[in-house]
Scaffold this motif. Structure first.
Motif: not given
Ligand code: GMT
Length: 380
Positions: A177-178, A182, A293, A353, A356, A358-359
């Protein structure tokens, strides 16, 4: 969708993945019900769409070992019925996949079908799962799950090699979870830990034997001889005392800080130059991904799924487990070469990434849909 998530609530990777997945699903509007014996560590705040059902494992003088499996099965039956869940997603095969099967059968006897997705995380297959004490149940409950995922290709291969598996296993990688992991500016921390601009190396784990934490100290010992540096040992577990003793024996106490369990790991990773994970076996290596990350390159073993995460010569280096000298050489090269370090930092971020949240989240959602569709056909 209404999804029940069964997991270990502890600091282990499987519990972290299960919790972050549940929170991600809830953010997307799904209703998520966690079922476990304690509030999962990463479930620290109120979230809309998130519910937590604690398993009440009542002790009784007759029980030398309170029967958690039975209590969990009963709680699952209750939650599925009264919260009207569409699907159960259980993380870590032992005992969750077997318990889910029992709950599924009880529900079926009451005219209710709930499909079960099992996610295999690593030691449930490679270490404990493979032990004679568990193997028949692990194999049976994998075969009886409506869907099975593994967190890396390597873990899928291990599962097929070690067990007689009759169903397809889908690889769905772990994710990051970015929003949380980060690189942020934590210069004030850096000044405290490395007041003279030393390099900062780190290791995080649950300090179990499989993590080879003493190798981390031995690698650092060699790095320290060549590069002014500090080591952060984050986490806790059975091997911590041995690691601390080793530091004392080799006179490195002032350079190594044992920080114990930490919640805000990302704030520590933000000041690190290198992450070390020399595990004997590691199905994925979530902690390596968390470091990457935060733009931290990784020195890892090449066991299990680690090479799928840490790309040798690109995001860091990999060596066979136990090859401390080679890992130390790679670490020294990287710590002494500013240009290479900057390149590896960028590569680490780019590789992270790919994982991620979201992917990866849509892969789980699509898999749930697939399993649900198959279940409808089965029930009809
Ligand atoms: O380490 C374990 O014993 C089990 C598990 C856990 O709960 O920490 O870790 C496994 O699952 C993680 C999340 O999928 C993976 O990132 C770890 O690589 C894996 N651990 C091992 O394979 C040793």
């Amino acid at each position: 969708m209404k999804i029940g998530i069964v997991c270990y609530p502890t600091y282990g990777g499987s519990g972290v993945v299960a919790t972050e997945l549940g929170l991600g699903l809830a953010r997307k509007g799904h209703e998520v019900h966690f079922i476990t014996y304690r509030r999962p560590v990463r479930l620290s705040h109120f979230h809309e769409n998130v519910f937590y059902h604690e398993v009440d494992n009542e002790d009784y003088p007759l029980f030398e070992y309170p029967p958690y499996d039975t209590a969990l099965a009963s709680t699952i039956v209750d939650v599925v019925r009264y919260q009207n869940l569409d699907l159960l997603h259980v993380h870590y095969a032992i005992p969750h996949a077997a318990v889910a099967y029992m709950a599924k059968k009880i529900l079926l006897s009451q005219g209710r079908y709930v499909p079960v997705v099992t996610t295999l995380h690593g030691t449930d297959i490679t270490l404990v799962g493979n032990n004679r004490a568990f193997a028949p149940v692990v194999e049976f409950s994998i075969n009886k799950s409506d869907g099975v995922t593994a967190v890396s290709q390597s873990l899928k291969d291990d599962t097929l090699r070690l067990f007689q598996i009759e169903r397809d296993i889908r690889v769905v990688y772990n994710f990051i979870n970015f929003d949380r992991f980060r690189k942020t500016d934590k210069e004030h921390f850096k000044k405290i830990i490395a007041p003279n601009g030393e390099r900062i190396l780190a290791h995080t784990s649950n300090f179990r034997k499989v993590k080879r934490v003493e190798d981390v100290i031995r690698i650092f010992q060699q790095v320290y001889k060549k590069v002014p540096s500090k080591l952060l040992m984050i986490g806790d577990g059975p091997e911590r005392q041995n690691a601390e003793r080793l530091c004392r024996d080799i006179g490195l106490c002032d350079e190594v800080r044992f920080l114990g369990k930490q919640d805000a790991i990302e704030e520590l990773l933000a000041i690190c130059d290198l992450f070390i994970i020399p595990s004997e076996s590691e199905s994925f290596g979530l902690s390596a991904l968390e470091a990457m990350a935060c733009e931290v390159p990784v020195i890892s073993s090449d066991s299990g799924g680690l090479p799928e995460v840490n790309i040798h010569g690109v995001t860091g280096f990999t060596s066979p487990p136990g090859n401390v000298d080679e890992m130390a050489r790679y670490a020294i090269d990287l710590m002494q070469n500013e240009e290479m370090l900057a390149r590896f930092r960028e590569n680490a971020l780019n590789q992270a990434r790919r994982f991620d949240l979201d992917n990866i989240l849509p892969d789980y959602e699509a898999y749930y849909e697939e399993v649900l569709e198959r279940s409808v056909i089965k029930v009809e």
